[in-house]
Design an enzyme around this catalytic site. Structure first.
Site, PDB file in Angstrom:
ATOM      1  N   GLU A  97       0.818  -1.215   0.000  1.00  0.00           N
ATOM      2  CA  GLU A  97       0.000   0.000   0.000  1.00  0.00           C
ATOM      3  C   GLU A  97       0.851   1.264   0.000  1.00  0.00           C
ATOM      4  O   GLU A  97       1.847   1.354   0.714  1.00  0.00           O
ATOM      5  CB  GLU A  97      -0.858   0.039   1.257  1.00  0.00           C
ATOM      6  CG  GLU A  97      -1.943  -0.992   1.240  1.00  0.00           C
ATOM      7  CD  GLU A  97      -2.817  -0.917   2.476  1.00  0.00           C
ATOM      8  OE1 GLU A  97      -3.604  -1.833   2.668  1.00  0.00           O
ATOM      9  OE2 GLU A  97      -2.692   0.055   3.237  1.00  0.00           O
ATOM     10  N   CYS A 110       2.534   8.281   2.121  1.00  0.00           N
ATOM     11  CA  CYS A 110       2.773   7.280   3.161  1.00  0.00           C
ATOM     12  C   CYS A 110       3.168   6.000   2.439  1.00  0.00           C
ATOM     13  O   CYS A 110       2.419   5.516   1.591  1.00  0.00           O
ATOM     14  CB  CYS A 110       1.503   7.083   3.982  1.00  0.00           C
ATOM     15  SG  CYS A 110       1.639   5.719   5.162  1.00  0.00           S
ATOM     16  N   CYS A 117       4.214  -7.863   8.075  1.00  0.00           N
ATOM     17  CA  CYS A 117       5.036  -7.372   9.181  1.00  0.00           C
ATOM     18  C   CYS A 117       5.180  -8.488  10.212  1.00  0.00           C
ATOM     19  O   CYS A 117       4.235  -9.232  10.465  1.00  0.00           O
ATOM     20  CB  CYS A 117       4.395  -6.147   9.827  1.00  0.00           C
ATOM     21  SG  CYS A 117       5.409  -5.447  11.160  1.00  0.00           S
ATOM     22  N   CYS A 121       1.409  -6.618  16.023  1.00  0.00           N
ATOM     23  CA  CYS A 121       0.523  -5.783  16.867  1.00  0.00           C
ATOM     24  C   CYS A 121      -0.921  -6.247  16.638  1.00  0.00           C
ATOM     25  O   CYS A 121      -1.356  -6.377  15.485  1.00  0.00           O
ATOM     26  CB  CYS A 121       0.689  -4.314  16.510  1.00  0.00           C
ATOM     27  SG  CYS A 121       2.395  -3.776  16.690  1.00  0.00           S
ATOM     28  N   CYS A 124      -3.532  -4.392  14.263  1.00  0.00           N
ATOM     29  CA  CYS A 124      -3.051  -3.921  12.958  1.00  0.00           C
ATOM     30  C   CYS A 124      -3.286  -4.960  11.869  1.00  0.00           C
ATOM     31  O   CYS A 124      -2.908  -6.130  12.022  1.00  0.00           O
ATOM     32  CB  CYS A 124      -1.561  -3.586  13.074  1.00  0.00           C
ATOM     33  SG  CYS A 124      -0.762  -3.293  11.483  1.00  0.00           S
ATOM     34  N   CYS A 341      -3.389   1.302   8.309  1.00  0.00           N
ATOM     35  CA  CYS A 341      -2.237   0.550   7.834  1.00  0.00           C
ATOM     36  C   CYS A 341      -2.607  -0.877   7.407  1.00  0.00           C
ATOM     37  O   CYS A 341      -3.121  -1.649   8.200  1.00  0.00           O
ATOM     38  CB  CYS A 341      -1.243   0.520   8.989  1.00  0.00           C
ATOM     39  SG  CYS A 341       0.037  -0.693   8.890  1.00  0.00           S
TER      40      CYS A 341
HETATM   41  N1  SAH Z   1       5.502  -0.478  11.891  1.00  0.00           N
HETATM   42  C1  SAH Z   1       5.550   0.907  12.159  1.00  0.00           C
HETATM   43  C2  SAH Z   1       5.006   1.750  11.029  1.00  0.00           C
HETATM   44  C3  SAH Z   1       3.743   1.272  10.368  1.00  0.00           C
HETATM   45  S1  SAH Z   1       2.264   1.331  11.347  1.00  0.00           S
HETATM   46  C4  SAH Z   1       4.874   1.234  13.465  1.00  0.00           C
HETATM   47  O1  SAH Z   1       4.187   0.361  14.003  1.00  0.00           O
HETATM   48  O2  SAH Z   1       5.069   2.336  13.956  1.00  0.00           O
HETATM   49  C5  SAH Z   1       1.959   3.090  11.468  1.00  0.00           C
HETATM   50  C6  SAH Z   1       1.067   3.478  12.609  1.00  0.00           C
HETATM   51  O3  SAH Z   1      -0.277   3.024  12.380  1.00  0.00           O
HETATM   52  C7  SAH Z   1       1.504   2.891  13.948  1.00  0.00           C
HETATM   53  O4  SAH Z   1       1.498   3.871  14.956  1.00  0.00           O
HETATM   54  C8  SAH Z   1       0.452   1.850  14.194  1.00  0.00           C
HETATM   55  O5  SAH Z   1       0.305   1.567  15.552  1.00  0.00           O
HETATM   56  C9  SAH Z   1      -0.776   2.483  13.581  1.00  0.00           C
HETATM   57  N2  SAH Z   1      -1.837   1.522  13.289  1.00  0.00           N
HETATM   58  C10 SAH Z   1      -1.730   0.284  12.785  1.00  0.00           C
HETATM   59  N3  SAH Z   1      -2.939  -0.295  12.646  1.00  0.00           N
HETATM   60  C11 SAH Z   1      -3.847   0.600  13.091  1.00  0.00           C
HETATM   61  C12 SAH Z   1      -5.267   0.589  13.220  1.00  0.00           C
HETATM   62  N4  SAH Z   1      -5.991  -0.456  12.860  1.00  0.00           N
HETATM   63  N5  SAH Z   1      -5.850   1.685  13.726  1.00  0.00           N
HETATM   64  C13 SAH Z   1      -5.130   2.762  14.083  1.00  0.00           C
HETATM   65  N6  SAH Z   1      -3.798   2.843  13.984  1.00  0.00           N
HETATM   66  C14 SAH Z   1      -3.150   1.762  13.495  1.00  0.00           C
HETATM   67 FE1  SF4 Z   2       3.941  -3.997  12.146  1.00  0.00          FE
HETATM   68 FE2  SF4 Z   2       1.467  -3.048  12.173  1.00  0.00          FE
HETATM   69 FE3  SF4 Z   2       2.819  -3.306  14.451  1.00  0.00          FE
HETATM   70 FE4  SF4 Z   2       3.543  -1.402  12.720  1.00  0.00          FE
HETATM   71  S1  SF4 Z   2       1.582  -1.538  13.821  1.00  0.00           S
HETATM   72  S2  SF4 Z   2       4.874  -2.856  13.796  1.00  0.00           S
HETATM   73  S3  SF4 Z   2       3.079  -2.463  10.783  1.00  0.00           S
HETATM   74  S4  SF4 Z   2       2.194  -4.973  13.111  1.00  0.00           S
END
Ligand code: SAH
Ligand code: SF4
Length: 348
Positions: A97, A110, A117, A121, A124, A341
């Site tokens: 993306e 972005c 990944c 998390c 995510c 994301c």
């Molecule tokens: N891996 C890196 C960068 C990509 S994610 C990181 O985790 O920082 C970028 C941001 O989007 C991160 O702060 C992550 O916590 C947030 N994010 C991911 N999934 C999300 C969701 N479903 N709702 C809101 N924020 C989200």
């Molecule tokens: Fe990976 Fe998503 Fe966690 Fe960022 S928020 S580190 S992209 S799993």
């Protein structure tokens, strides 16, 4: 199984490397400069369009190199017209993306750093899919060239870049930093170091290395939990890099670079949005002088969580302010195109 292409991806080369390649073919460095211009100023999408290059160089390029243009598999627009999201196809089956946000006076892209990944998390969409592979330098750079090509057609230029798409950029350190050097090249895309923000979940060795290498890009840290126990529930990788080590790395980064860190906090109703949670953040970050960016959760199919209500977000902000911590709540514009994301990829 994927086969390794022997072709050289031109978007994977720095300006010095491109010059070296052209000179190794007994051609003048002047042509290398013109080629660089085609790649990053004119953003052409084929070798045929490079009409001012000598035929011998174009023949060499066609035979030995690729121009890693990433085809658009899916494109969506937000109803407010400000956000465009692309699912770009890589040469294997992967899709990544890239998002272009054109708010008045501020154009930002972005981009993704990995397909999937490994950090997992729980909320995510990318983390829920797991890790596929690292992106190459060329694949990271090609995303920016893709948006710059669109902007150029409208007489605009990309000024801001965030590494907040799919993947953990500090887990793909070498490729990401080489791409950053290509973005910053003053005779190419010329994006200022401070206008490039890298967001990390907290890969401690990567933060320390970034501090030591002094690239002076902006750093954002995804916190989500302000005690080890709370954070571990949302961010499994906190087990590998516990909160105290992470905070030590952050203080090292700030002291070494003289730059501050933005902290990101995805607000999830009933999980990390209480007044007590805000006090925990305040106690952890007070004295750092950092800004906290609060991101309302984008609900995903793989996680049973809801976004925080506006009043709870306001309460959270008010507590942070008591600790001298400025904060913003990210506007949920573009939500109708699954702006979170990895969410577009997850729906395909
Ligand atoms: N891996 C890196 C960068 C990509 S994610 C990181 O985790 O920082 C970028 C941001 O989007 C991160 O702060 C992550 O916590 C947030 N994010 C991911 N999934 C999300 C969701 N479903 N709702 C809101 N924020 C989200
Ligand atoms: Fe990976 Fe998503 Fe966690 Fe960022 S928020 S580190 S992209 S799993």
């Amino acid at each position: 199984m994927t086969s390794v292409s022997p072709l050289i991806d031109l978007y994977g080369l720095t300006r010095a490397e491109l010059r070296g390649l052209v000179v190794s073919w007994d051609l003048s460095p002047v042509h290398a400069a013109r080629l660089w211009n085609y790649l990053y100023w004119e953003c052409v999408s084929s070798f045929e369009a490079m009409t001012e290059l000598p035929a011998r160089l174009r023949a060499k390029l066609s035979a030995r190199c690729t121009l890693g243009v990433l085809p658009v598999a899916v494109e969506t627009h937000s109803s407010d017209g400000y956000t465009q999201k692309f699912l770009l196809a890589l040469s294997d089956a992967e899709r990544i993306e890239t998002v272009l946000m054109r708010y008045p006076g501020r154009i930002t892209a972005c981009i993704s750093s990995q397909a999937g990944c490994a950090m997992g998390c729980v909320f995510c969409a990318t983390g829920q899919r797991g890790f596929m592979r690292h992106l190459t330098v060329g694949e990271i750079v090609a995303q920016v060239v893709h948006v710059q090509r669109l902007l150029k057609a409208k007489g605009q230029r990309l000024r801001n870049l965030v590494l907040m798409g799919m993947g953990e950029p500090l887990h793909n350190y070498e490729a990401v930093m080489k791409a950053v050097d290509i973005f910053r090249d003053s005779s190419g895309l010329a994006i200022g170091a401070r206008k490039i923000t890298l967001s990390t979940v907290g890969v401690v060795p990567g933060i320390v290395r970034l501090a030591d290498e002094g690239r002076s890009i902006s750093l954002a840290l995804s916190l989500h939990g302000a005690t080890q126990e709370e954070r571990l529930k949302l961010v499994p990788t906190a087990k590998r890099w516990p909160l105290d080590e992470l905070m030590e790395a952050c203080r090292y980064y700030i002291q070494k670079t003289g730059r501050n860190i933005f902290f990101e906090w995805t607000l999830i109703e009933g999980k990390n949005d209480s007044v007590e949670n805000a006090h925990e953040v305040g106690r952890l970050l007070s004295g750092l002088g950092s800004q906290v960016n609060l991101i309302p959760l984008n609900p995903t199919s793989g996680y049973d969580g809801a976004l925080t209500r506006t009043e709870a977000a306001k309460r959270f902000q008010a507590v942070l302010a008591e600790y001298g911590l400025p904060s913003t709540v990210r506007q949920r514009r573009g939500i109708d195109i699954a702006a979170g994301c990895g969410q577009l990829a997850a729906t395909r």
